[in-house]
Design a protein around this motif. Sequence first.
Motif, PDB file in Angstrom:
ATOM      1  N   PRO A  81      40.604  93.993  52.863  1.00 50.90           N
ATOM      2  CA  PRO A  81      40.267  93.304  54.089  1.00 50.90           C
ATOM      3  C   PRO A  81      40.612  91.937  53.956  1.00 50.90           C
ATOM      4  O   PRO A  81      40.001  90.807  53.853  1.00 50.90           O
ATOM      5  CB  PRO A  81      38.912  93.424  54.401  1.00 50.90           C
ATOM      6  N   LYS A  82      42.032  91.657  53.602  1.00 48.00           N
ATOM      7  CA  LYS A  82      42.610  90.098  53.170  1.00 48.00           C
ATOM      8  C   LYS A  82      43.947  90.041  53.872  1.00 48.00           C
ATOM      9  O   LYS A  82      44.286  91.298  54.783  1.00 48.00           O
ATOM     10  CB  LYS A  82      42.754  89.947  51.823  1.00 48.00           C
ATOM     11  N   SER A  83      44.752  89.189  53.870  1.00 47.04           N
ATOM     12  CA  SER A  83      46.032  88.995  54.193  1.00 47.04           C
ATOM     13  C   SER A  83      46.998  89.783  53.592  1.00 47.04           C
ATOM     14  O   SER A  83      46.655  90.279  52.676  1.00 47.04           O
ATOM     15  CB  SER A  83      46.448  87.470  54.271  1.00 47.04           C
ATOM     16  N   ASN A 132      47.108  90.954  49.807  1.00 43.59           N
ATOM     17  CA  ASN A 132      46.871  92.097  49.222  1.00 43.59           C
ATOM     18  C   ASN A 132      48.004  92.698  48.086  1.00 43.59           C
ATOM     19  O   ASN A 132      47.816  93.119  47.306  1.00 43.59           O
ATOM     20  CB  ASN A 132      47.258  93.151  50.257  1.00 43.59           C
ATOM     21  N   THR A 179      50.492  86.195  56.512  1.00 46.92           N
ATOM     22  CA  THR A 179      49.012  85.824  56.705  1.00 46.92           C
ATOM     23  C   THR A 179      48.053  86.517  57.567  1.00 46.92           C
ATOM     24  O   THR A 179      46.675  86.198  57.531  1.00 46.92           O
ATOM     25  CB  THR A 179      49.180  84.236  57.066  1.00 46.92           C
ATOM     26  N   ASP A 180      48.507  87.424  58.190  1.00 50.11           N
ATOM     27  CA  ASP A 180      47.911  88.187  59.075  1.00 50.11           C
ATOM     28  C   ASP A 180      46.875  89.225  58.130  1.00 50.11           C
ATOM     29  O   ASP A 180      47.565  89.621  57.240  1.00 50.11           O
ATOM     30  CB  ASP A 180      48.537  89.144  60.242  1.00 50.11           C
ATOM     31  N   SER A 181      45.830  89.481  58.953  1.00 46.09           N
ATOM     32  CA  SER A 181      44.877  90.772  58.134  1.00 46.09           C
ATOM     33  C   SER A 181      45.678  92.019  57.866  1.00 46.09           C
ATOM     34  O   SER A 181      46.468  92.518  58.607  1.00 46.09           O
ATOM     35  CB  SER A 181      43.819  90.952  58.814  1.00 46.09           C
ATOM     36  N   ARG A 226      35.994  88.876  59.967  1.00 45.32           N
ATOM     37  CA  ARG A 226      37.003  88.493  58.802  1.00 45.32           C
ATOM     38  C   ARG A 226      37.098  89.868  58.013  1.00 45.32           C
ATOM     39  O   ARG A 226      38.422  90.223  57.286  1.00 45.32           O
ATOM     40  CB  ARG A 226      36.611  87.365  57.874  1.00 45.32           C
ATOM     41  N   PHE A 227      36.128  90.490  57.677  1.00 47.61           N
ATOM     42  CA  PHE A 227      35.960  91.762  56.731  1.00 47.61           C
ATOM     43  C   PHE A 227      36.030  92.821  57.400  1.00 47.61           C
ATOM     44  O   PHE A 227      35.504  93.885  56.725  1.00 47.61           O
ATOM     45  CB  PHE A 227      34.954  91.604  55.488  1.00 47.61           C
ATOM     46  N   THR A 246      36.169  96.186  58.364  1.00 42.55           N
ATOM     47  CA  THR A 246      36.785  97.438  57.274  1.00 42.55           C
ATOM     48  C   THR A 246      37.357  98.511  58.033  1.00 42.55           C
ATOM     49  O   THR A 246      36.421  99.550  57.608  1.00 42.55           O
ATOM     50  CB  THR A 246      35.948  97.615  56.144  1.00 42.55           C
TER      51      THR A 246
END
Lengths: 272, 544
Positions: free
Chosen positions: A119-121, A125, A163-165, B538-539, B541
């Motif tokens: 769950p990062k950009s 990742n 930079t998007d998720s 933000r997370f 999932t």
Amino acid sequence: MDQITSKPIVSAPAEAPQTGRDSGYVSIRDYDFFYGKQQVLFSISMDMPERQVTALIGPSGCGKSTLLRNINRMNDLIDGISHRGDILIDGKTIYNPHIEVTSLRKRIGMVFQKSNPFPKSIYENVVYGLRVAGGYTKSQLDQACEEALKSAALWDEAKDRLTDSALGLSGGQQQRLCIARAVAIRPDILLMDEPCSALDPLATSRIEELITELKKDYTVVIVTHNMQQAARVSDRTAFFYLGKLIEYDSTLTIFTTPKQKQTEDYITGRFG
Amino acid sequence: MSAQLPKTKGIHHTKGEPLVWLTAMGLTIGLVMVASLLLVIISQGVGVFWPKRVTRFVLPDESGKRIEVDGVVVKRQLKTAEAGKAPIEEIQIYTGNREVYSLAFRYLDVHRITSESLPADALLIERLENGNAIGTPISLKTGSSTGLPAEDPSFRSGLAKAIEEASARRSAIDHLEKHVIGRNAAEISELEVRAKSAAPDRQQALEADIATLKTRYQELAAEAKRLRKVQNEQSLEYRLASGETRTVAIGSIIDHHYPNQLGFLSRFGRFCENLWNFVSERPREANTEGGIFPAIFGTFVMTLLMSLLVAPFGVLAAIYLREYAKQGPIVRMVRIAVNNLAGVPSIVFGVFGLGFFVYFVGGSIDRAFFSQCLPNPTVGTGGIGWAAMTLALMTLPVVIVATEEAVVAVPRGAREGSLACGASKWQTIQRIVLPAAVPGILTGMILAMARGAGEVAPLMLVGVVKLAPSLPLDLEYPFFHLNQKFMHLGFHIYDLGFQSPDSEAARPMVFATTLFLILLVIVLNLGAILLRERLRRRFATAAF
């Protein structure tokens, strides 16, 4: 599929290749594996030559995923496992007690059945493996990210939204992102555990094209349930049944003139 | 569509239906209880601040003599009379003027009241001592002169101005005595200590400095004394309903208003003012008057401090238990022990805090570093630091359990993805597991904070007091006084309701304070919930 060597290679190549990296020649020697007391792999011996795609096929529970996950010692996470025999990469054992398992995994990328982006950009990742390794400058990371995304055929779609998720990507894109993440650390070997099983046919064919591209640089080992996929992408195919390696030969041979009756039954769909 | 449906015996026999009603009933009962709890507290608590009219009652007393009394109606109720007779209706009125009537409340039988009226010029005076006074103003006196009579058109503005000036002087005196003179005294004692050990040639200079400071002290003390004298120069003369005339020094009046002359808007303005004073002021007169600011502040600071202490310990312990410890009978036993710790009565933690933190740890520190102050304890006595530690220990199991659950819930795919990239176990925990577990950890923190903020019993042993002289956090070095005793809303409620001399007068304050305790817990939780929602987004999932 015309470049297949017909006889199995039994020893590692004498010379290292010219790329500056190790070649990534995997050889498995008399390998037994146990979950607790239950034996799941029986005396497996096989070689996976560098820069080729080796497919592992067989019915569910035959041990092919277990074998794949032992090549980068992912099974170490499970309590109560044990093994006999050895797995060698470029002639060196992966069970050397003086070498950290993390340094082994840095040489072996892995793509899982279910895409598992963090769950990062997108950017974070891809460079995750480099970040945890440490010691890279910003420009090196940028460059590695671009290269990895290009080799995973995702650069054009992702370059404007780095930079998007990563969770905003589609299923197929997420799986290609996982491939980019695996190749960003410049491994020698790429392990793929049913990478297309959760994808639609279009996304599957893109991944398959990608695998054909990737084998120019990497030794690819792929576990698949899809017989056509094994036939399309692999150079060599191994058929497993109940923890035993039944037959291992060039893909052409396996799919046209298998020597074993069980192999023939399986690939023609008569059982399994 | 054409297939024949099996015949039902009618809706009454549908299986499970009664159970649905049962569950719905359970929920309804719960909701009604919560709603009525809030309703009671809000209605009782907020009503305190709404300015009510003063009524003049005329009635004969026991001997048949006519008496008049001014008061604010508090409640009406039925009193059981002698056997066989119908119950009598009576009203409770707030009369104020405690020093005259000896009690601030009085009960009147409704049937004996001969007349009720609203005296237009009734004045409610908030005083520093003896609570409020209710009366009719007569005149504003300066010294012993007759002064300004209440009929004079400039009386009201003159009174308001005098009270305003007195308030300004009161804060000036406060500042002078607490800060300026205090600093002066501290400088003197510091110089005196230095003078004792200084070389003879330096000694003279130091003594000269001390003399200057002492002269300065005399000046300051004289100034404070002068201001105090001015405070009592003017006084207000007023008449009670009984006809008795009383005077009060302007310096001891905090506020005043004419309750029967307020329109709705000015009434609302006064309500807001009362509310604000309650929140922002210190308590007076054994906590029954004034505000609850030190208690709000003490509760807030203590709860935050507790959260800061419990979070790292709880999270680290949970990570070790879940990620590193070999899962077996010993870990299972540890886990059961931790869970049971959550069920230990809180007073037990209070006793532990007193015995271990205050007496053992605090006492050892005193002997090691502050031996010159003994036998007076420096840190070996209850304080906000020890209280926060005690509560942190009490809420530790909540955080550990919540963190463990959050850590377990992190999908295996995420861990494996990280390990496959060559990350070590700690890197995986730090970069993947913990960020994904933060919302769950915060849920545990919310539970811990709610429990910690409302706990009173253990605090009574390790640092809560009825009235703390100063706040645990202020502008004096070292700013954060961990060894300071503090006030707490929960204890304040207990103290108001059951320890004050006039519990009848303090009862509305009990509800108002309860209301603010609930509000404080809601505010703290809301903060944590907002933080959690932000992190959760933000997370998010979804893909795992």
